[in-house]
Design an enzyme around this catalytic site. Sequence first.
Site, PDB file in Angstrom:
ATOM      1  CE  LYS A  53      -3.932  -2.301   2.185  1.00 14.73           C
ATOM      2  NZ  LYS A  53      -4.761  -2.558   3.373  1.00 14.73           N
ATOM      3  CD  GLN A  97      -3.712  -4.443   6.282  1.00 11.66           C
ATOM      4  OE1 GLN A  97      -3.777  -3.361   5.709  1.00 11.66           O
ATOM      5  NE2 GLN A  97      -4.112  -5.558   5.710  1.00 11.66           N
ATOM      6  CG  ASP A 120      -9.872  -0.363   4.714  1.00  9.18           C
ATOM      7  OD1 ASP A 120      -9.511  -0.694   3.575  1.00  9.18           O
ATOM      8  OD2 ASP A 120      -9.235  -0.637   5.751  1.00  9.18           O
TER       9      ASP A 120
HETATM   10  N1  GUN Z   1      -7.097  -7.143   5.581  1.00  5.97           N
HETATM   11  C1  GUN Z   1      -7.455  -7.831   4.478  1.00  5.97           C
HETATM   12  N2  GUN Z   1      -8.042  -7.022   3.580  1.00  5.97           N
HETATM   13  C2  GUN Z   1      -8.082  -5.789   4.125  1.00  5.97           C
HETATM   14  C3  GUN Z   1      -8.568  -4.523   3.682  1.00  5.97           C
HETATM   15  O1  GUN Z   1      -9.131  -4.348   2.597  1.00  5.97           O
HETATM   16  N3  GUN Z   1      -8.397  -3.486   4.535  1.00  5.97           N
HETATM   17  C4  GUN Z   1      -7.806  -3.635   5.757  1.00  5.97           C
HETATM   18  N4  GUN Z   1      -7.701  -2.569   6.529  1.00  5.97           N
HETATM   19  N5  GUN Z   1      -7.345  -4.793   6.209  1.00  5.97           N
HETATM   20  C5  GUN Z   1      -7.489  -5.865   5.381  1.00  5.97           C
END
Ligand code: GUN
Length: 287
Positions: A53, A97, A120
């Site tokens: 990211k 996350q 998100d």
């Molecule tokens: N863990 C797995 N997929 C995601 C996501 O799209 N966002 C976040 N914050 N954690 C994740």
Amino acid sequence: MGAIIMSGREVAAEIKGELKQKVAKFNREFSQPVLTVILVGNDPASETYVKAKGKAAAEVGIRSFLIRFPEDVSQAELIHKIEQLNKDPEVNGLLVQLPLPRHIDVQSVIDAIDPRKDVDGFHPLNVGRMQVGKKAFIPCTPFGILSLLKRYKIEIQGKHAVIVGHSHIVGRPMAALLLNENATVSVCHVYTKNLKEITTMADILIVAVGKKHLITSDMVKPGSVVIDVGINREENRLFGDCDFESIKHIASYITPVPGGVGPMTISMLLYNTFDAVQSQMKELTRV
Ligand code: GUN
């Protein structure tokens, strides 16, 4: 005849290219967008995603910060940090996350995020707005899948879409998005008894369960579109939830793992972050 391989990698690069230009213009006129990522503990998969990211953000000109907490951080301390970041006008996008350690209530943490910074799309306000088809931050993986279907000009209206997996991150928001596009939607999950009976009815099959090769070629309708969200690591190799090698001879379109849905997810996070900064700017300049 084999299926067309849907290159999420290529489409994601296109989206990033478009974003890069928009971000550069925004940066010249206003300021550089900022994404803040909170990571708790050292889960290896989460470490990989967070790194990806940050790298992708830098590619399009978005500044990103990673805030780390140890595995044993308290829920109160985590929420206190989120509240600080909510108030910080320099932070445009904010995400925590997942997964979080077991002693932390995930929903309480998500609820603490300012919905205007919730890139998100997990906050209940965004979930609800999306359900009723209003403007909202859309969770990045389902948003990426929808964008991929659209870039490949796959018709959704009136099609039977079957989703395997009912998670809050993928399955449930995916169902809402496809319903908004007028698909007929079935959602299967771990308690579904007749999985094969339902998956073989799918014009569009979306699988997000995290089980290597759960879906085999006999579970797929010939000519259907197969979207594989699974990322299963085994001996340093990645496998999807679908048996790609046999299904590619049956489906009309299929996403590979890696290089399918994964890169799309990250591009949509950047898209949402740019969307957030634009909305915040509009709010500031509203008289
Ligand atoms: N863990 C797995 N997929 C995601 C996501 O799209 N966002 C976040 N914050 N954690 C994740």
